[in-house]
Design a protein around this motif. Structure first.
Motif, mmCIF file in Angstrom:
data_model
loop_
_atom_site.group_PDB
_atom_site.id
_atom_site.type_symbol
_atom_site.label_atom_id
_atom_site.label_comp_id
_atom_site.label_asym_id
_atom_site.label_seq_id
_atom_site.Cartn_x
_atom_site.Cartn_y
_atom_site.Cartn_z
ATOM 1 N N ALA A 20 -6.770 -1.416 -7.389
ATOM 2 C CA ALA A 20 -6.243 -2.223 -8.499
ATOM 3 C C ALA A 20 -6.302 -1.425 -9.806
ATOM 4 N N ILE A 21 -7.373 -0.700 -10.005
ATOM 5 C CA ILE A 21 -7.498 0.115 -11.225
ATOM 6 C C ILE A 21 -6.452 1.225 -11.194
ATOM 7 N N ALA A 22 -6.299 1.849 -10.033
ATOM 8 C CA ALA A 22 -5.304 2.928 -9.912
ATOM 9 C C ALA A 22 -3.899 2.391 -10.181
ATOM 10 N N ALA A 23 -3.616 1.188 -9.650
ATOM 11 C CA ALA A 23 -2.287 0.598 -9.861
ATOM 12 C C ALA A 23 -2.081 0.293 -11.344
ATOM 13 N N ALA A 24 -3.069 -0.332 -11.949
ATOM 14 C CA ALA A 24 -2.919 -0.757 -13.350
ATOM 15 C C ALA A 24 -2.815 0.452 -14.284
ATOM 16 N N LEU A 25 -3.543 1.515 -13.986
ATOM 17 C CA LEU A 25 -3.505 2.711 -14.847
ATOM 18 C C LEU A 25 -2.369 3.639 -14.459
ATOM 19 N N LYS A 26 -1.622 3.260 -13.414
ATOM 20 C CA LYS A 26 -0.569 4.121 -12.864
ATOM 21 C C LYS A 26 -1.129 5.511 -12.565
ATOM 22 N N ALA A 27 -2.261 5.513 -11.886
ATOM 23 C CA ALA A 27 -2.937 6.776 -11.563
ATOM 24 C C ALA A 27 -2.102 7.588 -10.594
ATOM 25 N N ASP A 28 -2.316 8.877 -10.585
ATOM 26 C CA ASP A 28 -1.579 9.739 -9.671
ATOM 27 C C ASP A 28 -2.065 9.577 -8.245
ATOM 28 N N CYS A 29 -3.317 9.124 -8.103
ATOM 29 C CA CYS A 29 -3.878 9.051 -6.763
ATOM 30 C C CYS A 29 -5.171 8.242 -6.784
ATOM 31 N N CYS A 30 -5.445 7.558 -5.677
ATOM 32 C CA CYS A 30 -6.715 6.847 -5.535
ATOM 33 C C CYS A 30 -7.453 7.443 -4.338
ATOM 34 N N GLU A 31 -8.616 8.019 -4.600
ATOM 35 C CA GLU A 31 -9.391 8.667 -3.535
ATOM 36 C C GLU A 31 -10.573 7.782 -3.152
ATOM 37 N N ILE A 32 -10.646 7.435 -1.867
ATOM 38 C CA ILE A 32 -11.755 6.612 -1.369
ATOM 39 C C ILE A 32 -12.741 7.546 -0.667
ATOM 40 N N TYR A 33 -13.884 7.777 -1.290
ATOM 41 C CA TYR A 33 -14.913 8.630 -0.681
ATOM 42 C C TYR A 33 -15.890 7.773 0.103
ATOM 43 N N THR A 34 -16.103 8.152 1.375
ATOM 44 C CA THR A 34 -16.988 7.350 2.207
ATOM 45 C C THR A 34 -17.821 8.254 3.115
ATOM 46 N N ASP A 35 -18.413 7.668 4.165
ATOM 47 C CA ASP A 35 -19.299 8.465 5.022
ATOM 48 C C ASP A 35 -18.584 9.025 6.250
ATOM 49 N N VAL A 36 -17.282 8.828 6.344
ATOM 50 C CA VAL A 36 -16.481 9.486 7.386
ATOM 51 C C VAL A 36 -15.339 10.230 6.686
ATOM 52 N N ASP A 37 -14.777 11.258 7.362
ATOM 53 C CA ASP A 37 -13.797 12.080 6.652
ATOM 54 C C ASP A 37 -12.362 11.612 6.897
ATOM 55 N N GLY A 38 -12.201 10.289 6.991
ATOM 56 C CA GLY A 38 -10.847 9.759 7.118
ATOM 57 C C GLY A 38 -10.797 8.597 8.087
ATOM 58 N N VAL A 39 -9.581 8.219 8.420
ATOM 59 C CA VAL A 39 -9.355 7.119 9.348
ATOM 60 C C VAL A 39 -9.193 7.722 10.749
ATOM 61 N N TYR A 40 -9.843 7.125 11.707
ATOM 62 C CA TYR A 40 -9.786 7.588 13.094
ATOM 63 C C TYR A 40 -9.090 6.532 13.958
ATOM 64 N N THR A 41 -8.806 6.904 15.207
ATOM 65 C CA THR A 41 -8.177 5.968 16.139
ATOM 66 C C THR A 41 -9.088 4.782 16.463
ATOM 67 N N THR A 42 -10.387 4.979 16.308
ATOM 68 C CA THR A 42 -11.323 3.852 16.308
ATOM 69 C C THR A 42 -12.566 4.302 15.561
#
Ligand code: ADP
Ligand code: ASP
Ligand code: MG
Length: 440
Positions: free
Chosen positions: A163-185
């Motif tokens: 929502a912040i990225a959308a409102a600020l018209k950011a170039d990109c929104c990066e979600i940092y978490t404990d896995v390095d991306g989305v997996y098949t499961t």
């Protein structure tokens, strides 16, 4: 400030913020992005375990606490984390200020514990960013029109960030978490899970909605609607990541994209309901009024004018749901309302499901081969879900992952001849955008 600078929103989840060393690690990532010549706005979750700890405290006092107070309580976790990160950045010589949802303000509706964002004022954030200060925003929380604190549902900091990225018209929104991306499961359940370089908004929406908590469903919806470039990365260093992209831009098309496990499931059974028109409505309407999400519904064949009516609700809302259903059951003269925990929902997700009869057969054979009994089934265009005993949940995930050969790149192991003729498949200009709902 240089107008050409890119603006990046970075969100760090609970495990990334788990202790002061990890917060320093986060601060280094943020600082490096700023020093590379970007503007950075940061969104943080509560330190790992904090939200659960606070919810446990509240439920140790009451099984049904006022949700207004529960929101006031759990929102403190993110406030603590935001201030700690701003303190750490300051120590490292970077100007930084923390912000709560109320300070922005991030205005939401008043459905406590799962509020939706209605409006976000960016004046203050813009000003701070223009002054070269790094804003650190407490995720997960907002404020309703009364000025009361609300929260956005579990995993809601993802939604704050988008929502912040959308409102600020950011170039990109990066979600940092404990896995390095989305997996098949979930790679923590199934070591054979395969990393995906890209996934479409619709498939990610479906995975998230069915339990892949790596992104909150609503965050994907917002990213799709406002065309926010969204990427999932690891806080702990990895050269892999996953971009969430439009359907046309996905390089790899699979019949089955992934398998999910949803643990937040309970069952309500209303026994011997008089079988007349309008009964389903009578039972379900009060739940809809409180925005309690009813998923699978089964109405048994009628015997001497009575039927059993079974459906699932989120386990976290079972107490409230049962009270509402009990009241209706008394009014309509049903015999009894029973509830059951100890169940989970496993789902196979992918664009090929609708047009591919082989998928359901393969799924139920794989579960049967492991002697896993299926209690309820539901399907939609993009998924097949089964409710099973909780103790087989993780086994079922691994079994289905293997049955669809998801560890291999390609068509989920289904034969070429079974490839779907998806109506939108290669239609020029077909897009993955939805445009529903007001506000952001
Ligand atoms: P954060 O605290 O950073 O928001 P979450 O715990 O909410 O992190 O989400 C990350 C977790 O999502 C991973 O640790 C993983 O166990 C889980 N997960 C579930 N399904 C998937 C999937 N398909 N791909 C990657 N992670 C998944
Ligand atoms: N802290 C909240 C939760 O645990 C929000 C989030 O992590 O995104 O659900
Ligand atoms: Mg999360």
């Amino acid at each position: 400030m240089n107008e050409e600078m890119a603006l990046i929103v970075q969100k760090f989840g609970g495990t990334s913020m788990a202790n002061t060393e990890r917060i320093e690690n986060v601060a280094r990532t943020v600082a490096a992005t700023k020093q590379a010549g970007n503007k950075v706005a940061v969104v943080v979750s509560a330190m790992a375990g904090q939200t659960d700890y606070l919810l446990d405290l509240s439920s140790s006092i009451s099984v049904n606490p006022p949700l207004r107070e529960q929101d006031a309580l759990v929102s403190t976790g993110e406030q603590v984390a935001a201030a700690l990160l701003a303190i750490t950045l300051a120590k490292m010589g970077h100007k930084s200020q923390s912000y709560t949802g109320m300070q922005l303000p991030m205005v939401t509706d008043d459905i406590h514990s799962k509020a939706r964002i209605l409006d976000l004022k960016t004046d203050r954030l813009q000003k701070v960013l223009d002054e070269g200060i790094i804003p650190v925003i407490a995720g997960f929380q907002g404020v309703n029109s009364e000025g009361d604190i609300t929260t956005l549902g579990r995993g809601g900091s993802d939604t704050t960030a988008v929502a912040i990225a959308a409102a600020l018209k950011a170039d990109c929104c990066e979600i940092y978490t404990d896995v390095d991306g989305v997996y098949t499961t979930d790679p923590n359940i199934c070591p054979q899970a395969r990393h995906l370089k890209q996934i479409s908004y619709s498939e990610m929406l479906e995975l998230a909605g069915l339990g892949a908590k790596v992104l909150q469903t609503r965050s994907v919806e917002l990213a799709q609607k406002y065309r926010v470039p969204l990427v999932v990365k690891s806080s702990f260093g990895s050269n892999k990541h996953t971009w969430i992209v439009k359907k046309e831009d996905v390089m790899e098309n699979s019949i089955i994209k992934g398998v999910t496990l949803e643990r937040n499931v309970s069952k309500i059974v209303v026994i011997r309901v008089p079988d007349r028109p309008g009964i389903a409505y009578r039972i379900l309407a009060p739940l809809a009024d409180l925005a309690i999400n009813v998923d699978m519904i089964i109405q048994n064949a009628s015997i001497d004018g009575h039927t059993d009516f079974t459906f699932t609700v989120p386990r976290t809302e079972l107490t409230r749901a049962k009270a509402l259903v009990q009241k209706v059951a008394d009014d309509i003269g049903a015999q009894e309302v029973m509830t059951a925990n100890g169940i989970v929902k496993v789902s196979a997700v992918g664009i090929g499901i609708k047009t591919n009869f082989g998928v359901a057969a393969r799924m139920f054979k794989a579960l049967a081969d492991e002697n896993i009994n299926v209690q309820m089934i539901s399907t939609s265009e993009y998924r097949i879900s089964a409710v099973i005993d909780e103790k087989y949940g993780e086994l079922a995930v691994r079994t289905l992952h293997q049955a669809f050969e998801l560890e291999k790149n390609g068509n989920g192991g289904l034969r070429e001849s079974l490839m779907p003729k998806h109506p939108d498949a290669a239609k020029p200009g077909s897009s993955d955008e939805t445009d529903s709902g007001a506000g952001i």
